[in-house]
Design a protein around this motif. Structure first.
Motif: not given
Ligand SMILES: O=C(O)CCC(=O)C(=O)O
Ligand SMILES: [Fe+2]
Length: 344
Positions: A272-273, A307, A315, A317-320, A340, A343-344
């Protein structure tokens, strides 16, 4: 057929984006390979100690923790005491030199086909740049015999044995590193089941950068991130640079007998980054040629990279979710915008 081959087959290249230049016949830099701006070094050596990637000993009892920190802070580290016999590495280096010093016509016999993943050709990232790179490569997935036979019809066994042995050694280290990284990221047992399976996605990329008449105006390998979970790199020479936010391009000088490991897009997504997928590039030299062997390691092609593989995703999820295969397709079309794009 290896499934990674299938993933690339869906995204054919143009033949013009595969054939390398015959570099030996160019005493000066051709326009096609002259990058418009002088390549900025933009890095100051004020504090070399805090400006180089860490060296980690695989036998260190704290190795797992140190690898986690290196992946967070740099996305790269030197790995020593990795256990690969020196003879194996030297054997592969000898073959790489033997391959790339062949006349162009002979290497072109194993030219990668537009929809193929293996064989001789320029970097897959080439179509995303208007200028060409001072580089030639040879990609191996599993056994290289199909391509090596075209180059050396009567004498390909030694090349194949050495490359296949090296791939096996890489898989042993990659499995160990994956277990350590999964520990750091608290990846669930369920999502670790693939580790050590025979259908992992692995590829060995042999890279060659001839000496260049104008190294400051040319590019060995243009800035990119690797699609892999992580990449294990072996090279005897400097030239690789990693981009670090707030510092700029950091040179990565090889350590004797150590491997360079850097994380790729898949670990960036899975963490998740938290782990970086560092932008990196290769610079050239006027007086010396350079070669490298990069082993790209990823889960099986249908594995869902997400993630949510971690047990403590606190936190959002920043990505699908994407499968390995789907993301390879996205990268082939969107290149630097791929992360990007998901990215969600
Ligand atoms: O040659 C190197 O040091 C880096 C190669 C690389 O970045 C790649 O093959 O993706
Ligand atoms: Fe790379």
């Amino acid at each position: 057929m290896n499934t990674l081959n299938e993933a690339y087959k869906a995204h054919p290249l143009h033949l013009g984006d595969i054939i390398p230049l015959d570099f030996s016949s160019y005493p000066s830099l051709p326009e096609s390979h002259a990058w418009s701006q002088a390549i900025d070094e933009n890095f100051s050596f004020n504090d070399p100690a805090s400006s180089s990637i860490p060296v980690i000993d695989l036998m260190d009892p704290n190795a797992t923790k140190l690898i986690g920190l290196a992946c967070e802070n740099w996305g790269a580290f030197h790995l020593k005491n990795h256990g690969i016999p020196l003879g194996v590495t030297q054997g592969v280096e000898e073959e790489v030199q033997r391959l790339f010093s062949l006349p162009t016509e002979q290497k072109l016999k194993a030219l990668r086909s537009p929809s193929g993943a293996t064989g001789y050709g320029i970097a897959r990232i080439s179509p995303f740049f208007s200028k060409c790179m001072w580089h030639e490569g040879f990609t191996i997935i599993g056994s290289p015999s199909h391509d090596a036979e075209k180059i050396w019809p009567d004498d390909f066994a030694r090349f194949c044995d050495r490359m296949e042995n090296y791939e096996k050694q890489m898989q042993i280290i990659a499995k160990r590193l994956t277990e350590m990284m999964c520990e750091v990221l608290k990846i669930s047992e369920e999502k670790r089941k693939w580790i050590g399976a025979s259908d992992i996605s692995g590829a060995l990329q042999l890279n060659f950068y001839p000496s260049c008449p104008e190294p400051n105006r040319a590019m060995g390998l243009a800035p990119h991130t690797d699609t892999s979970m992580f990449t294990i790199l072996q090279t005897p020479s400097s030239g690789l640079q990693i981009f670090k936010e707030g510092k700029g391009w950091i040179p990565v000088h090889p350590h004797p007998e150590a491997l360079i490991v850097h994380t790729g897009d898949f670990l960036h997504i899975m963490s998740n980054g938290r782990f970086c997928s560092p932008l990196h590039r290769v610079m050239l030299n006027e007086n010396s040629k350079r070669y490298s062997m990069a082993y790209f390691y990823s889960p099986p092609i249908d594995y869902v990279v997400s993630p949510s593989v971690t047990k403590d995703l606190s936190s959002a999820a920043r990505f699908r979710d994407v499968t390995v295969k789907e993301y390879i397709g996205i990268k082939a079309q969107k290149f630097a915008d791929s992360l990007s794009f998901i990215s969600t």
